[in-house]
Structure formats: C-alpha cells, structure tokens
Design a protein around this motif. Structure first.
Motif, mmCIF file in Angstrom:
data_model
loop_
_atom_site.group_PDB
_atom_site.id
_atom_site.type_symbol
_atom_site.label_atom_id
_atom_site.label_comp_id
_atom_site.label_asym_id
_atom_site.label_seq_id
_atom_site.Cartn_x
_atom_site.Cartn_y
_atom_site.Cartn_z
ATOM 1 N N GLY A 13 0.833 -1.195 0.000
ATOM 2 C CA GLY A 13 0.000 0.000 0.000
ATOM 3 C C GLY A 13 0.863 1.238 0.000
ATOM 4 O O GLY A 13 2.096 1.160 0.084
ATOM 5 N N THR A 58 1.941 7.820 -5.815
ATOM 6 C CA THR A 58 1.520 6.545 -6.390
ATOM 7 C C THR A 58 2.670 5.563 -6.337
ATOM 8 O O THR A 58 3.832 5.941 -6.213
ATOM 9 C CB THR A 58 1.065 6.698 -7.861
ATOM 10 N N ALA A 61 4.569 0.786 -10.751
ATOM 11 C CA ALA A 61 4.206 -0.606 -10.994
ATOM 12 C C ALA A 61 5.416 -1.485 -11.294
ATOM 13 O O ALA A 61 5.523 -2.605 -10.771
ATOM 14 C CB ALA A 61 3.194 -0.681 -12.138
ATOM 15 N N LEU A 80 -3.682 -6.046 -0.478
ATOM 16 C CA LEU A 80 -3.513 -4.659 -0.879
ATOM 17 C C LEU A 80 -4.235 -3.728 0.084
ATOM 18 O O LEU A 80 -5.332 -4.028 0.550
ATOM 19 C CB LEU A 80 -4.064 -4.439 -2.293
ATOM 20 N N PHE A 84 -4.599 1.622 -4.680
ATOM 21 C CA PHE A 84 -5.000 0.829 -5.845
ATOM 22 C C PHE A 84 -6.441 1.115 -6.277
ATOM 23 O O PHE A 84 -6.941 0.480 -7.199
ATOM 24 C CB PHE A 84 -4.832 -0.665 -5.538
ATOM 25 N N GLU A 85 -7.100 2.079 -5.603
ATOM 26 C CA GLU A 85 -8.502 2.344 -5.893
ATOM 27 C C GLU A 85 -8.738 2.734 -7.349
ATOM 28 O O GLU A 85 -9.760 2.381 -7.934
ATOM 29 C CB GLU A 85 -9.031 3.458 -4.975
ATOM 30 N N ARG A 87 -6.644 1.975 -9.890
ATOM 31 C CA ARG A 87 -5.725 1.221 -10.749
ATOM 32 C C ARG A 87 -6.175 -0.234 -10.921
ATOM 33 O O ARG A 87 -5.441 -1.177 -10.583
ATOM 34 C CB ARG A 87 -4.313 1.293 -10.172
ATOM 35 N N LEU A 90 -3.721 -2.563 -12.767
ATOM 36 C CA LEU A 90 -2.598 -3.038 -11.956
ATOM 37 C C LEU A 90 -3.049 -4.170 -11.046
ATOM 38 O O LEU A 90 -2.325 -5.165 -10.863
ATOM 39 C CB LEU A 90 -2.020 -1.884 -11.140
ATOM 40 N N VAL A 91 -4.235 -4.050 -10.466
ATOM 41 C CA VAL A 91 -4.776 -5.123 -9.623
ATOM 42 C C VAL A 91 -4.935 -6.400 -10.443
ATOM 43 O O VAL A 91 -4.628 -7.507 -9.978
ATOM 44 C CB VAL A 91 -6.120 -4.686 -9.003
ATOM 45 N N LEU A 94 -1.524 -7.964 -10.918
ATOM 46 C CA LEU A 94 -1.065 -8.603 -9.687
ATOM 47 C C LEU A 94 -1.762 -9.936 -9.472
ATOM 48 O O LEU A 94 -1.127 -10.930 -9.092
ATOM 49 C CB LEU A 94 -1.324 -7.675 -8.496
ATOM 50 N N ALA A 105 -10.305 -6.961 -9.854
ATOM 51 C CA ALA A 105 -10.401 -5.729 -10.640
ATOM 52 C C ALA A 105 -11.838 -5.449 -11.076
ATOM 53 O O ALA A 105 -12.256 -4.294 -11.139
ATOM 54 C CB ALA A 105 -9.487 -5.827 -11.860
ATOM 55 N N ARG A 261 -11.222 -2.809 0.656
ATOM 56 C CA ARG A 261 -9.882 -3.180 1.125
ATOM 57 C C ARG A 261 -9.795 -2.908 2.621
ATOM 58 O O ARG A 261 -10.584 -2.107 3.163
ATOM 59 C CB ARG A 261 -8.828 -2.334 0.418
#
Length: 374
Positions: A13, A58, A61, A80, A84-85, A87, A90-91, A94, A105, A261
């Motif tokens: 985070g 941020t 990545a 997480l 990431f809210e 993104r 990116l989630v 991952l 996502a 989260r």
C-alpha cells in the motif's frame, strides 16, 4: 531459505503499517512494501521494502513487480491496502501473478467508477447522493471529487466540473460514519461503525482527520445499513475486509462510497475482544465468514497529524501512542502527514478528544525540537 518460505504474506500500500500491525497480531510473518518504510513498519514486519513512487503519491508498478519477484514466491498471498482504488489494471496484473487476497479488478471497477456505482445503488434501492454531469442544479450544493481518490484531499466544493478524472456529487449534511464489514462475495458481516472527522487545510477543506469507534446508530438504521451492505456484496462479488462511508442525518442515511480493502478502521477495531481482523479477512477471501460478530472492542480513536509548517524531525523519542513513526532527519513540508496519533477512552468521543489533545501537544514539541518552522 527460499523467498516463498521467508514470509507468510505480503502487504502492499501507500503505507503498509496498519496491515503489518494486523499481520503481527494475527501471528503472520509479513513482507511490507510501501512508499515510506517507516520505523514502525520495519519493526513489526518480517521484511520491509521501500517502493519507488510514480507520478504524485503513487506506487511505481514496475518497481512493485520487481520487488515482489525478488522477495516472495508465486504462492505467497498478497493483500492490498490504499493506492489501488484507481488502478484496476494493476490489480488485474497482480492477480495474474500472485494469490491476491481481496476483491478483484472487476469488483473494483463496479465500486470505484462513480457513475456505474451510482447506477448500481439505484438498482438496489440503496439511498445515495446524486451525481451531476457538468453542473449542479441551482440551489443544490455539490462537491467535485477525483475518481479513485482517497483521504479527502481531492474534494472541493464546486458548482461545475469537467474532465474524465473528476465527477460532481451532491453534497449532503450530517455525520460522516464508516461501517467496517467482511464480505465473501455472497453475503456480509457487519463488524462495527466508527465516526470520521476532517482536518481542513486551506486548499483541502475535506482532508481526512481520523476516526473513532465503535459507535452505535439507531437499531433500525443499523439493520437497514447491514442489509444494504449484504445486497451490495452479492451484486459486486466483494470479498474480505471493506468499509462503507455513509452520511447520517437524523433518521436518514446515504451511502457515499465503498472502499473494498482493509483501511484506516484497522487502527480503531483490530484489538480484543475481536479476533485478529487480518485472519478474518483471509478467511472471508476463502469464502468463510464468522457466524456472528456480536462483540465490540473498547473505544479507540486514530487521527492523522499533519505538519503545520516546514520542519525536520529531530532525534527525539516519540510517545508510545504514536504510530507510523518517521525516522529522525525526515523533512516535512506544510500539510505533509507526520504520524498517526492513537488514544483509548470510555467512549469514542472521549478517545477522539484525547487524540486531539495529544496531537496538539506533540506538534508543539516536534516543530521547535526538529528544526525551524517556516
């Protein structure tokens, strides 16, 4: 020892300290990856990595994946926190590489895209503030917000808004209340309510100040909110710990947003007699919810302390009620978050008052001790 054997879990985070604290309470060896690697995180974690930052506040990545590949194996669970809210891609990446313990996502997009979220709340019959396309109707107060924004610093009173990254939402009056809950993708368990407050700054009138809890609402209102959260969990597939931000005014309530989260509520709720909340999070992600959570921890408050002026932290011992401890020599600009201040009390209101008193006393000690205020 192979990398995947060194850690039970990786927590990621903007700041991982709250999750690392929760992991320690749950008896888990955690690798913490965040932008600060503060003294508390390093002390509590089995391993701590300071990540490179991207544009603004941020997580970069490429560096995140490089650090995860270096320090953990492909079977280590990843949890997480903030950052990431906005993104979901990116989630998604991952989740394709590691066991991601949290909402996916698709769920993130449904909950954090304002128009899709408002439409869903309308379909479910859950009260929520109106959204306006470009301009609020005459006489209707409104707020401009950034899509995926967190911490309140992005919120401004506004009559109109433009651009794909911001939206205009009706401004409602009342108490800012947060509901902490667990979801398993099908149903939800309410853990408790806390009340939030703002710490206004000249250019950030809704900057997040802190939270205190648990608090109680009218029994019928609590039941209605729990029911709404359960229906929303089913509709979105939300799993794990999450919080629902509400505005409560008399007998009325509105759901403002959901953060899918673990978040700031950990500092308020993660202590006895409640079981370790990170264990509950992992169980919920695996489809297991506790049968009931009819227990409440003693009242606690957690507030963010912001720098009122520029200063450099000196080599002074910080009280035991401080979390997110910066290291000596850390420079702060006006408005930077310095640390988290914790306090217990006989009630949530008393704990909140104690946080304010401690924060006022602490900043008076730190600024002259650490350097020259500007």
């Amino acid at each position: 020892m192979q990398p995947e054997e060194a850690f039970d879990i990786a927590v990621v985070g903007l700041s991982a300290r709250a999750l690392v604290t929760a992991a320690r309470r749950a008896g888990l060896r955690a690798l913490a990856l965040d932008l600060f690697a503060d003294a508390d995180t390093e002390r509590l974690a089995a391993g701590s990595v300071r990540l490179a930052s991207g544009r603004g506040l941020t997580i970069a990545a490429d560096d995140l994946f490089a650090q995860l590949d270096q320090h953990i194996g492909p079977n280590t669970p990843v949890v997480l926190s903030s950052g990431f809210e906005h993104r979901p891609r990116l989630v998604e990446r991952l989740a394709g590489r590691f066991p991601l313990m949290g909402s996916d996502a698709r769920t993130l997009r449904r909950l954090k895209q304002p128009r899709a979220f408002a439409a869903l709340l309308g379909e479910l019959g859950i009260p929520h503030p109106r959204l306006f396309e470009e301009e609020a109707p005459p006489g209707v107060p409104a707020l401009a917000k950034r899509i995926g924004g967190a911490g309140g610093q992005h919120i401004r009173p506004a009559r109109r808004v433009r651009g794909r990254k911001r939206y205009l939402q009706e401004r409602l009056e009342g108490r800012a209340v947060s509901a902490l809950f667990l979801g398993d993708g099908r149903s939800a368990r309410l853990i408790g309510f806390s009340e939030q407050w703002c710490d206004p700054a000249p250019h950030a009138p809704f900057r997040y100040g802190g939270a205190a809890g648990p608090i109680r609402l009218d029994a019928a209102m609590e039941h209605a909110i729990a029911d709404a959260i359960g229906r929303l969990t089913r509709a979105t597939g939300l799993v794990g710990l999450a919080s629902a931000d509400l505005m409560v005014n008399g007998a009325n309530w509105h759901l403002i947003e959901v953060n899918p989260r673990p978040g700031a509520s950990l500092d308020v709720f993660d202590h006895p007699p409640l079981p370790p909340l990170l264990r509950l999070h992992l169980d919920a992600c695996a489809g297991r919810l506790p049968p009931t959570l009819d227990i409440a921890p003693s009242p606690r408050a957690a507030g963010l302390l912001y720098a009122p002026a520029a200063f450099t932290l000196g080599d002074v011992p910080l009280p035991e009620w401080v979390a997110d401890r910066p290291r000596p020599g850390t420079p702060f600009s006006p408005g930077d978050p310095v640390c988290t201040v914790l306090a217990d009390g006989e009630s949530a209101a008393q704990a909140r008052a104690a946080v304010h008193e401690r924060a006022h006393r602490l900043i008076g000690q730190l600024v002259p001790a650490g350097g020259t205020a500007t």
